[in-house]
Write a protein that holds these residues in place. Structure first.
Motif, short mmCIF file in Angstrom:
data_model
loop_
_atom_site.label_atom_id
_atom_site.label_comp_id
_atom_site.label_asym_id
_atom_site.label_seq_id
_atom_site.Cartn_x
_atom_site.Cartn_y
_atom_site.Cartn_z
N ASP A 15 0.85 -1.18 0.00
CA ASP A 15 0.00 0.00 0.00
C ASP A 15 0.90 1.24 0.00
O ASP A 15 1.18 1.82 1.04
N ALA A 16 1.42 1.58 -1.18
CA ALA A 16 2.28 2.74 -1.32
C ALA A 16 1.60 3.74 -2.24
O ALA A 16 0.71 3.37 -3.00
N ALA A 17 2.04 4.99 -2.17
CA ALA A 17 1.43 6.02 -3.01
C ALA A 17 1.61 5.67 -4.48
O ALA A 17 2.63 5.08 -4.86
N THR A 20 5.04 5.31 -6.70
CA THR A 20 6.24 5.02 -5.90
C THR A 20 7.08 3.97 -6.62
O THR A 20 6.59 2.91 -6.98
N PRO A 21 8.37 4.26 -6.84
CA PRO A 21 9.21 3.29 -7.54
C PRO A 21 9.30 1.97 -6.78
O PRO A 21 9.29 1.94 -5.54
N TRP A 24 11.67 1.55 -3.62
CA TRP A 24 11.30 1.97 -2.26
C TRP A 24 10.20 1.09 -1.69
O TRP A 24 10.09 0.92 -0.47
N ARG A 27 12.34 -1.82 -0.46
CA ARG A 27 13.21 -1.51 0.68
C ARG A 27 12.42 -1.08 1.92
O ARG A 27 12.67 -1.56 3.02
N ASP A 28 11.50 -0.15 1.72
CA ASP A 28 10.85 0.47 2.88
C ASP A 28 9.55 -0.24 3.28
O ASP A 28 9.25 -0.34 4.46
N HIS A 29 8.79 -0.72 2.29
CA HIS A 29 7.52 -1.35 2.63
C HIS A 29 7.70 -2.84 2.92
O HIS A 29 7.14 -3.35 3.88
N LYS A 31 10.71 -4.37 3.37
CA LYS A 31 11.93 -4.59 4.14
C LYS A 31 12.88 -5.55 3.42
O LYS A 31 13.64 -6.29 4.07
N THR A 33 15.91 -5.33 1.71
CA THR A 33 16.92 -4.29 1.50
C THR A 33 18.12 -4.75 0.68
O THR A 33 19.09 -4.02 0.54
N GLY A 34 18.04 -5.96 0.11
CA GLY A 34 19.14 -6.41 -0.75
C GLY A 34 19.29 -5.55 -1.99
O GLY A 34 20.39 -5.36 -2.51
N LYS A 36 19.62 -2.13 -3.76
CA LYS A 36 20.21 -0.92 -3.18
C LYS A 36 19.84 0.35 -3.93
O LYS A 36 19.57 0.32 -5.14
N PHE A 37 19.94 1.45 -3.23
CA PHE A 37 19.78 2.78 -3.81
C PHE A 37 21.16 3.39 -4.04
O PHE A 37 21.98 3.43 -3.12
N GLY A 38 21.40 3.86 -5.27
CA GLY A 38 22.69 4.49 -5.53
C GLY A 38 22.57 5.86 -6.15
O GLY A 38 23.42 6.73 -5.91
#
Ligand code: FES
Ligand code: FES
Lengths: 151, 794
Positions: A15-17, A20-21, A24, A27-29, A31, A33-34, A36-38
């Motif tokens: 449930d993201a806006a 939303t890419p 994210w 990573r954020d919703h 979890k 996290t493998g 990465k953001f560069g």
């Protein structure tokens, strides 16, 4: 509005806006996290995932465009090419800090799955979108060639 | 974990399975019951001793006196008490505490190799516990290429002391003399029978024995090393290939929210009028927080601005885009890096402050048959680790806990205490893995930001820097202008050498108005110049800082080696001599020297000049080795050239030869690089080679493309297209490294490959094209080829 995504073979509801890419959302919703953001602008490859098997920059990919697609991340990528790439990565100690390496492995796995005997030029073409500030480029090239010799 | 449970391990045990920081993930089988034996055993029965079942040692059965305090708290390098570094589980897992930050240099592996070797541990049972920031560990500043140098001795002592305690425990159990017992690969055996006792079984009893004094410990001889100087595989890489392991940006806490910060474009710019209505209307945005304005000196304080807090990072970024902030100009609003470069060049043409002097340079140049002069310029650079800065902070009442990708968790803790005005005892700083650092993450401003925001928000907050934030709001490598002059005699021999260097010092970040290059920076490739001519003078000129100036991998060595090693090749050309031969002549015969004897204040990387003298013979040796590897002097295809450079930094000696090819259109390629390094004892040759490759390419990336400029005080570049870095297709085809075998004291590995890279490259381009490059970058962010003057051809 909640969307249903298929990630590493599992169904996930997020449930993201809108817009939303995927990066994210992972990573954020979720979890996961493998991935990465560069850079956030499709310039570095750290966020590379496979969409229906094709390496794709998740930082510029709206998650809500992906219903019905098979999304594969570093945590879930399997198969002959992925196993071989992981094996040669470990044997050769390819990563240094490792931060870019999820993206490198996703890109290299897709390359090897497509082309079991890549030339230097093929490797450059497939991998030049993935920046490594630790400069593991020579190790990556050696490892892909080792993998190809075993594929 | 016996040692911890007994309260003699002060380190905090990892807390559960939350993503609070990195730790190894081995699943350990606990005590196991061996069917049929009727006994609980630990470990395995030994192959070849099928009837032997290891008895379970009950430490309580021994009535032991209080072991007293550790006598190893002050060995060379610091506290070597085994309890600080080693914990052995009852099932045999050997937990080694790593107090340095893992940022790709494989420090987890190298620290573990040192301890485990002396401990005679079973490598397959080694796990790493990442230390929090605390004085008990001594220096934790993972910076200056000194993790091995600072800790080699004391970690060996810690491992050897623990090994002795384990063998003493076995002797006690068996009722033998300790001299009859010996340890190998996690087991103690004895000379009377074939019984063995495993470390896990012995750990509790060993922990109740006194820690031996340093005199009672025997360290292994280099020939007996099992892990040191061996190509032991990395402990982190198997995790990395599965996307596991926790970097700073990966930290997750229950109920955590996400923040990004809009910072003033200039250092010491301020926030004026703010309208955050549109930001707050972005879906997912929760609130904004106004940070206090920064005041000179910069120190490690955050730069102020407005934080946008949201339920995910993307929403926070969108909210920041929607902020309407009027910025107020600060004292650096007039900074223009292009015109400042011209001002620094003018300073370099005027006499400066003498920092080292031998003979009489002016008289020497006046008498010279030929005078050579050259000016060099190198711009600001950004460290740009792949993982941008990121930190998570959580307040519980008046206690603060942070998780962050920091090179120095102790300085981070102290900075938090100072800037938040709370007692250090109430602060915990956990170092995560670092997705590269290169000096950026030795500045903990981003952790302070997270702590300030979390205090306002009342929840755990993760602050993420976008790439734009990292490129625009960094601590930059200093820009520099240098002038060199030399006098050659009629035979082309250099008799006089003047080097004048001008750059804003890093000290300008810590003391407002500091403009004089420090002894530390002068000692990075200027005052320690190894040349033997009779007249030599090194001078500095002042320059003020207008951006935050900070460390970047190998620091001032970058621009000093670029100028000095380029100039050495220019002198060779002026004398009509071969670059390599002339370089060896400039260095002169094998000797040691102390720049302090010629008026320099020379820190020698915080090492004593007796322990780590400057040895010109080692410089010449790596020059010869690299040249041999590259087959220096061979016939080259047209448009190709070989270039060489040598530099001592971080107490290591490295020579690099680069081959370039330049097409008539100016397209540049690097077919090969050959590097020879003498770094004394090398703990892990495989990972040292990786640092040689990485450090060289880092230097080449900067030299070819790297340039940070500022206009009206604000950094112009923002992300990878305008801040360009080297990619796979531009990497050399061939890269060979030779490590000089040596048992002398260990020196640096992470940084010293960077300085010789740029001059080896420009020297090669000169030999390929006749075109001398004195201004970096060579190609720049938008270029694709060398700009060759039309008159110059190969
Ligand atoms: S983060 Fe997506 S390409 Fe860089
Ligand atoms: S391994 Fe560090 S950025 Fe690639």
């Amino acid at each position: 509005m909640a969307k249903t995504l298929k990630i590493n073979g599992k169904t996930e509801t997020v449930d993201a806006a809108p817009g939303t890419p995927l990066l994210w959302v992972l990573r954020d919703h979720l979890k996961m996290t493998g991935t990465k953001f560069g850079c956030g602008i499709a310039q570095c490859g750290a966020c590379t995932v496979h969409i229906d098997g094709t390496p794709t920059r998740s930082c510029v990919l709206p998650h809500d465009s992906l219903e019905g697609s098979e999304i594969t991340t570093i945590e879930g990528v399997e198969g002959d090419a992925a196993n071989l790439i992981r094996q040669v990565w470990v044997e050769n100690d390819v990563p240094q800090c490792g931060y870019c390496q999820s993206g490198q492995i996703m890109a290299a796995t897709a390359l090897l799955a497509e082309n079991s005997d890549p030339t230097d030029a093929d490797i450059d073409a497939a991998m030049s979108g993935n920046i490594c500030r630790c400069a593991t480029y020579m190790s990556i090239r050696r490892a892909i060639k080792t993998a190809a010799s075993r594929a | 974990m016996f040692l911890r449970n007994m309260g003699i391990i002060p380190g905090k045990a990892p807390t559960g399975s939350d993503k609070g920081g990195p730790r190894s993930t081995t699943n350990l089988s606990r005590r196991s019951f061996v069917a049929g034996s009727g006994l609980f055993v630990v470990g395995v029965t030994l192959a070849g001793c099928s009837n032997y079942v290891e008895p379970d040692i009950d430490a309580n059965a021994f009535d032991l006196p209080n072991p007293g305090d550790s006598p190893l708290t002050q060995v060379a390098g610091g506290d070597a008490s085994p309890a600080l570094w080693i914990a052995i589980d009852e099932d045999g897992a050997v937990k080694i505490t790593c107090h340095r930050s893992e940022m790709g240099q494989q420090v987890w592996t190298s620290m573990a190799q040192i301890v485990a070797d002396e401990l005679e541990a079973d490598w397959d049972r080694v796990e790493i516990v990442q230390a929090e920031g605390h004085e008990r560990y001594g220096d934790q500043n993972t910076d200056g290429s000194r993790s091995v140098r600072y800790n080699f001795h004391r970690l060996r002592v810690a491992g050897a002391a623990m090994r002795k305690m384990l063998t003493d425990a076995a002797a006690l159990y068996w009722g033998m003399d300790p001299s009859e017992c010996s340890a190998a690969e996690g087991l103690v055996s004895n000379s009377q029978n074939s019984d063995t006792l495993s470390y896990g079984n012995l750990a509790e009893l060993a922990a109740r024995l006194p820690v031996p004094a340093e005199d009672d410990i025997s360290l292994k001889k280099p020939g007996e090393w099992r892990f040191i100087n061996k190509e032991i595989p990395s402990l982190t890489i198997p995790l990395i290939t599965r996307g596991q392991g926790t970097f700073g940006i990966d930290v997750d806490r229950p109920d955590m929210v996400y923040a990004v910060v809009a910072r003033p474009p200039q250092v010491f710019g301020r926030v004026g009028r703010v309208d955050d209505a549109a930001a707050l209307a972005v879906p997912g945005v929760l609130q904004t927080v106004r940070l206090r304005d920064a005041k000179p000196p910069a120190l490690f304080q955050p730069m102020g601005g407005i934080a946008v807090i949201a339920r995910d990072t993307w929403a926070a970024i969108q909210g920041r885009n929607a902020l309407d902030v009027q910025w107020i100009d600060g004292p650096n609003a007039g900074y223009d890096s292009i015109s400042f470069a011209e001002a620094m060049k003018r300073t370099a043409r005027r006499p400066g402050t003498v920092r080292r002097e031998r003979g009489n340079v002016r008289a020497g140049i006046a008498r010279a048959a030929q005078v050579v002069e050259a000016e060099y310029y190198a711009p600001h650079l950004s460290q740009s680790p792949m993982e941008p800065p990121s930190a998570t902070a959580h307040w519980t009442d008046d206690k603060l806990e942070c998780w962050a990708c920091v090179q120095d968790p102790q300085t981070t803790r102290q900075t938090l205490a100072d800037l938040l005005e709370i007692d250090k005892e109430n602060i915990t700083v956990n170092a995560t893995w670092l997705g590269g650092a290169f000096g950026r993450k030795s500045k903990p401003d981003f952790v302070v930001e997270a702590a300030l925001i979390a205090k306002e928000v009342g929840k755990p907050v993760k602050v993420t820097w976008t790439r734009e934030d990292e490129v625009r709001h960094g601590f930059y490598h200093s820009a520099s202008a240098q002038r060199l002059e030399a006098g050659l005699d009629a035979d082309g021999k250099c008799t006089s050498y003047l080097h004048r260097t001008v750059f804003p010092p890093i000290a300008s970040t810590f003391a407002d108005g500091m403009a004089t290059p420090t002894d530390g920076e002068m000692g990075l490739g200027a005052t320690d110049v190894p040349f033997a001519m009779p007249n030599l003078r090194v001078e500095s000129g002042d320059a003020k800082g207008h951006l935050r100036i900070g460390w970047l991998r190998s620091v001032a060595n970058i621009y000093h080696a670029f100028a000095v090693q380029s100039f050495a090749a220019e002198l060779a050309h002026a004398a009509g001599r071969d670059q390599k031969d002339y370089l060896l002549e400039l260095i002169g015969g094998a000797r040691t020297f102390d720049p302090g004897e010629e008026g320099a204040t020379y820190p020698n990387y915080d090492a004593s000049i007796e322990d780590y003298p400057i040895e010109t013979g080692r410089l010449s040796n790596v020059v010869e080795k690299a040249a041999e590897m590259a087959r220096w002097g061979r016939d080259l295809p047209s448009g190709h050239g070989l270039g060489i450079a040598v530099h001592r930094s971080f107490l290591s000696y490295i020579a690099t030869v680069i081959e370039v090819s330049v097409s008539p259109e100016g397209m540049l390629a690097i077919p090969g690089i050959w590097l020879a390094v003498d770094a004394g004892t090398v703990v892990n040759p495989r990972h040292a080679r990786a640092q040689m490759e990485g450090g060289t390419i880092y230097g080449l990336s900067n030299a070819l493309y790297g340039e940070i400029t500022a206009r009206k005080g604000a950094v112009v570049q923002d992300n990878f297209p305008s801040w360009r870095v080297l990619r796979m297709g531009e990497a050399p085809r061939d890269f060979e490294v030779t490590i000089v075998q040596s048992n002398t004291r260990p020196a640096g590995i992470g940084e010293p490959a960077t300085p010789p890279a740029a001059p080896a490259l420009t020297n090669a381009i000169f030999n390929a094209t006749g075109h001398r490059i004195r201004t970096l970058p060579i190609i720049g962010a938008t270029g694709s080829r060398l700009k060759l003057p039309e008159t110059q051809t190969a």
